[in-house]
Every structure is written in C-alpha cells, then in structure tokens.
Design a protein around this motif. Structure first.
Motif, mmCIF file in Angstrom:
data_model
loop_
_atom_site.group_PDB
_atom_site.id
_atom_site.type_symbol
_atom_site.label_atom_id
_atom_site.label_comp_id
_atom_site.label_asym_id
_atom_site.label_seq_id
_atom_site.Cartn_x
_atom_site.Cartn_y
_atom_site.Cartn_z
ATOM 1 N N ALA A 36 41.353 29.462 33.787
ATOM 2 C CA ALA A 36 40.216 30.148 34.008
ATOM 3 C C ALA A 36 39.482 29.202 34.800
ATOM 4 C CB ALA A 36 39.287 30.698 33.042
ATOM 5 N N SER A 37 39.311 27.872 34.514
ATOM 6 C CA SER A 37 38.547 27.071 35.115
ATOM 7 C C SER A 37 39.229 26.488 36.519
ATOM 8 C CB SER A 37 38.100 25.725 34.441
ATOM 9 O OG SER A 37 39.574 24.982 33.964
ATOM 10 N N ASP A 38 40.665 26.447 36.364
ATOM 11 C CA ASP A 38 41.382 25.973 37.688
ATOM 12 C C ASP A 38 41.026 27.209 38.634
ATOM 13 O OD1 ASP A 38 42.545 24.118 36.414
ATOM 14 O OD2 ASP A 38 44.462 24.935 35.925
ATOM 15 N N LEU A 39 41.368 28.522 38.217
ATOM 16 C CA LEU A 39 40.824 29.704 39.435
ATOM 17 C C LEU A 39 39.277 29.479 39.750
ATOM 18 C CD1 LEU A 39 41.873 32.161 40.682
ATOM 19 C CD2 LEU A 39 41.107 33.314 38.609
ATOM 20 N N ALA A 40 38.727 29.253 39.207
ATOM 21 C CA ALA A 40 37.254 29.239 39.385
ATOM 22 C C ALA A 40 36.799 28.075 40.460
ATOM 23 C CB ALA A 40 35.964 28.890 38.257
ATOM 24 N N ALA A 41 37.521 26.786 40.106
ATOM 25 C CA ALA A 41 37.578 25.883 41.288
ATOM 26 C C ALA A 41 38.230 26.164 42.564
ATOM 27 C CB ALA A 41 38.221 24.644 40.504
ATOM 28 N N CYS A 42 39.362 26.954 42.468
ATOM 29 C CA CYS A 42 40.098 27.330 43.705
ATOM 30 C C CYS A 42 39.019 28.450 44.333
ATOM 31 C CB CYS A 42 41.237 28.093 43.302
ATOM 32 S SG CYS A 42 42.644 26.854 42.690
ATOM 33 N N LEU A 43 38.612 29.258 43.625
ATOM 34 C CA LEU A 43 37.685 30.182 44.485
ATOM 35 C C LEU A 43 36.495 29.836 45.133
ATOM 36 C CD1 LEU A 43 38.354 33.322 41.736
ATOM 37 C CD2 LEU A 43 39.288 33.041 44.130
ATOM 38 N N ASP A 44 35.938 28.650 44.343
ATOM 39 C CA ASP A 44 34.920 27.969 44.711
ATOM 40 C C ASP A 44 35.006 27.517 46.093
ATOM 41 O OD1 ASP A 44 33.036 28.759 42.754
ATOM 42 O OD2 ASP A 44 33.183 26.658 41.569
ATOM 43 N N LEU A 45 36.342 27.245 46.668
ATOM 44 C CA LEU A 45 36.679 26.769 47.728
ATOM 45 C C LEU A 45 37.205 27.698 48.629
ATOM 46 C CD1 LEU A 45 38.378 23.239 47.220
ATOM 47 C CD2 LEU A 45 36.111 23.796 48.144
ATOM 48 N N ASP A 46 37.035 29.047 48.360
ATOM 49 C CA ASP A 46 37.333 30.199 49.245
ATOM 50 C C ASP A 46 39.104 30.129 49.587
ATOM 51 O OD1 ASP A 46 36.627 32.321 50.398
ATOM 52 O OD2 ASP A 46 36.317 31.275 52.353
ATOM 53 N N LEU A 47 39.780 29.711 48.331
ATOM 54 C CA LEU A 47 41.075 29.691 48.554
ATOM 55 C C LEU A 47 41.393 31.188 48.378
ATOM 56 C CD1 LEU A 47 42.321 26.830 46.794
ATOM 57 C CD2 LEU A 47 41.411 27.035 48.926
ATOM 58 N N HIS A 48 42.757 31.453 49.063
ATOM 59 C CA HIS A 48 43.660 32.977 48.558
ATOM 60 C C HIS A 48 44.324 32.251 47.539
ATOM 61 C CE1 HIS A 48 42.124 34.094 52.602
ATOM 62 N NE2 HIS A 48 42.668 35.217 52.453
ATOM 63 N N ILE A 49 44.766 33.303 46.722
ATOM 64 C CA ILE A 49 45.770 32.804 45.614
ATOM 65 C C ILE A 49 46.796 33.691 45.590
ATOM 66 C CG2 ILE A 49 45.764 33.194 42.993
ATOM 67 C CD1 ILE A 49 43.605 31.195 44.087
ATOM 68 N N GLY A 50 48.062 33.178 45.403
ATOM 69 C CA GLY A 50 49.358 33.935 45.679
ATOM 70 C C GLY A 50 49.693 34.200 44.070
ATOM 71 N N ILE A 51 50.223 35.513 43.749
ATOM 72 C CA ILE A 51 50.684 35.764 42.399
ATOM 73 C C ILE A 51 52.047 36.169 42.319
ATOM 74 C CG2 ILE A 51 50.368 37.234 40.462
ATOM 75 C CD1 ILE A 51 48.068 35.456 40.915
ATOM 76 N N THR A 52 52.923 35.545 41.555
ATOM 77 C CA THR A 52 54.430 35.605 41.356
ATOM 78 C C THR A 52 54.767 36.581 40.268
ATOM 79 O OG1 THR A 52 54.822 33.841 40.184
ATOM 80 C CG2 THR A 52 54.770 33.543 42.565
ATOM 81 N N GLY A 53 56.096 36.620 39.784
ATOM 82 C CA GLY A 53 56.631 37.281 38.737
ATOM 83 C C GLY A 53 56.144 36.326 37.364
#
Length: 267
Positions: free
Chosen positions: A164-181
């Motif tokens: 969750a903290s990794d995701l928050a850091a990524c979203l703070d930098l306005d990153l897109h997120i790729g989700i796989t299987g």
C-alpha cells in the motif's frame, strides 16, 4: 463477456517461448478482443526484435525500447544511441523496460541505478513515456524517478505487485499502474486484489506480461504454463470484480487511458 477491445501494455513476444507459434498467439489474442499488443524491449537486441515485429504487424503491434535492470551490466555508451535510434520509429511508443530490481540483483545496484537514470533522461529528452519495472527497490526507485518526473510526459510502473505504501508513493508521482494476472493468484495476489481499488480509474492499465504470470485461477486449467495475451480478458474481469466495477466500464476506460498514454491512433 463481450469482446470489447483491449490493449495488452506488456507482452514479451520476443521470448523464445513464442518462437514456434507467434502468428497463432497473436491471432488467439485478437479473437479474444486483444487487438493491440505492446511488445516489451528488455535489452538492445530484444528491443530491435520488438521493433521488427511491429513492422510485420502494423497497427497491431507496438514496442518499447530499453534496458531492463537485469541487463544493466551490459549497457554501454553505445546503448543509449541505439535506443535513441529505435525511438525515432512511430511504432516504438515508450522507453523501457527500465527501472530497479533489488530482488534478484542480476546486475549490481549502482549499474541498475545509472541505467535507470540514463533512460529517464533519454525519455525526457525525446518527450516519450517510460515503461518501468521495480522489485524490492521502491525507495530508491522513487528517489531517482522524482528527479525526472516533471520532465516526463507520462510514466507507468508495469506489473505492480507492491505494498500500500509503494502504491501511494507511485500515485503521488502521478504514475500509471499496470496490473497483470498476479491479481488472480489467491496465494501471493491477495494484497493486490485489495489494493487495486485504490488505483484511480485514469491511472489503471491492463497487461499479461506473457509468457510469465499465467493466471492461476483459469478454468479449465491450461495444459501449458505459458501465459498468452489471449488471457487478458480474464485478468480484466478479475480486476473489475476486485474494484466492484462494471466490466464494460472498466474496459472502455482502460482503452481510452492506454491510447492516450502511448499516443496510439484510435482504430
């Protein structure tokens, strides 16, 4: 499920697993609505092969060009010019796969960091999006990316599997997120299944990372462990369920987001 169009943003079609039946793999994907595939470049040779594939399948295959952190130890001054040359082609739509992998450490960490920074610099210079990889390196990944993020038109962390903290850091930098299987694996994907609802709809993209990460819950279970882009609709359905979202809404929005991110023509 209605076969609304999907785009697989990360598929390793240059992998030896696809050498014998690549046309069939592409046809099976298309039959399931996965009509455009972005072929991942992981080193100079694979990036060149990825570009060559786009010439065989125009407007169906696109490519990235870059050096994966596993291969950072092989990067040379000439590598960056070769990536720059590949990036001039219209079918090459992002720089990468680049980033950091402190899980396997196939390349020394200082070399990984230098190669990552160089590709971010190159993407900023060329005004191109970046396609990124990160494993067990979030703090350094974010620190390096922060230096370049404002100069980049767009950036996606592909195959997100972090906390969750990794995701928050990524979203703070306005990153897109790729989700796989990975999200389809009840053992190691349980946290991702909960986290995926936290990703803003305009930041979410879909991928298989084939031939890796075959969805564990496919039924009937495939005879081969090789993943294929034809399984992307199954990944999308799992994501929609996790987000309590209508599948058609998810697919339509994801298509728009992906076309915008990679500046793809509308079909």
């Amino acid at each position: 499920m209605k076969k609304q169009e999907l785009i697989d943003i990360g598929v390793n079609l240059t992998n030896a697993a696809f050498h014998k039946d690549l046309p069939d793999v592409i046809e099976r994907a298309s039959a399931q609505g996965v009509r455009r595939l972005i072929v991942t470049g992981t080193d100079i040779a694979e990036s060149q092969l990825a570009y060559q594939l786009t010439q065989d399948y125009p407007q169906q295959l696109y490519a990235t060009a870059g050096i994966h952190p596993h291969d950072a130890r092989h990067a040379s001054d000439n590598s960056w010019q070769q990536i720059r040359t590949l990036a001039q082609h219209d079918s090459v739509v992002a720089i990468g796969e680049c980033g950091l992998d402190f899980n396997r450490d196939f390349s020394p960490r200082p070399m990984q960091e230098a190669a990552f920074a160089k590709q971010l610099e190159l993407a900023a210079e060329l005004n191109m999006p970046v396609f990124m990889h990160e494993r067990d390196a979030n703090e350094r990944f974010i620190a390096i990316l922060k230096e370049y993020r404002s100069a980049l038109p767009a950036a996606v962390l592909h195959c997100f599997t972090g906390s969750a903290s990794d995701l928050a850091a990524c979203l703070d930098l306005d990153l897109h997120i790729g989700i796989t299987g990975w999200i389809c694996d009840e053992r190691r994907g349980a946290e991702l299944y909960q986290l995926v609802r936290e990703i803003p709809a305009d930041r979410l993209m879909l991928e298989t990372d084939a031939p890796y990460l075959l969805p564990r819950d496919l039924k009937p279970k495939p005879k081969s462990r090789r993943n294929e882009p034809c399984h992307l609709p199954h990944v999308a359905e799992t994501i929609a369920k996790a987000r309590s979202e209508d599948i058609e809404t998810l697919l339509g929005r994801s298509l728009h987001v992906t076309e915008q991110f990679f500046q793809l023509p509308k079909l």
